[in-house]
Design an enzyme around this catalytic site. Structure first.
Site: not given
Length: 219
Positions: A10, A33, A35, A37, A66, A68, A137, A143-145, A175, A197
């Site tokens: 990602s 990927h 994202d 948003m 993706h 969002m 999901m 948010f990542g992480g 994901d 990611g």
């Protein structure tokens, strides 16, 4: 198990200032990927069509976009028109998911549908022939992480069983929180396509990190 293992880093975890070189670092991945948003559907803002168009132009691997975003019915087809290999919209953001999936396919993209953790899979698995990919999901999107939500494993298994029963070539993507310590559980539950990611872009050697994820899926 003999299912394919696809790894999609990602770019949410990449260095946005050096995006072209960041994409080259993951040339061994199956796709990237992307994202998108809008700060409405999720509480974060990334980028839109112009950035995706530039990523498409320089990426060494296909784009899995993706979305969002709200009003997916209106905006998703435009991303397919940019040449994205796959466009995934959220079931919660589309008024007519079946028509939207058909519109994406008509424009040359694979059609994906995503489910938030709290969204049941019932409506999606009833129409699997309409979708090329189902994204479960394994974190709350935005948010990542974040940490992997193990209680999503049952949903992954339900979708896998439905895909196998229907005999469709629908990819099952996860994901959120995918790492060498979680990918085996997701693979065992039935996933075959993995968004990673920080576990890739946070590594000193993303190529080695991608290879480690592939190996760990079988562990």
């Amino acid at each position: 198990m003999s299912r394919a293992i696809r790894i999609e880093p990602s770019i949410l975890s990449a260095d946005f200032v050096n995006m072209e070189s960041e994409l080259q670092r993951i040339a061994t991945a199956d796709a990237v990927h992307v994202d998108v948003m809008d700060n409405h559907f999720v509480p974060n803002l990334t980028f839109g069509p112009q950035m995706v168009k530039r990523v498409q132009a320089v990426s060494p691997v296909p784009l899995d976009v993706h979305l969002m975003i709200t009003d997916a019915d209106r905006w998703a087809p435009g991303y397919a028109e940019l040449g994205a290999f796959s466009v995934t919209f959220h079931a919660e953001a589309a008024t007519d998911p079946l028509a939207l999936a058909a519109a994406l396919r008509e424009r040359g993209s694979r059609a994906g549908i995503a489910l938030k953790p709290g969204t049941p899979a019932d409506e999606v698995i009833a129409h699997l022939d309409a979708y090329d990919q189902v994204l479960v999901m394994t974190v709350e999107p935005g948010f990542g992480g974040q940490g992997f939500m193990d209680d999503m494993l049952d949903k992954i298994a339900v979708v896998r069983a439905a895909i196998d029963a229907a005999g469709t070539d629908t990819w099952l993507q996860v994901d959120g929180g995918i790492s060498t310590s979680t990918i085996a559980r997701a693979y065992a539950a039935g996933a075959d396509t993995f968004v990673a990611g920080s576990s890739v872009y946070g590594a000193d050697d993303p190529v080695a990190a991608i290879a480690s994820l592939r190996d760990a899926a079988h562990a």
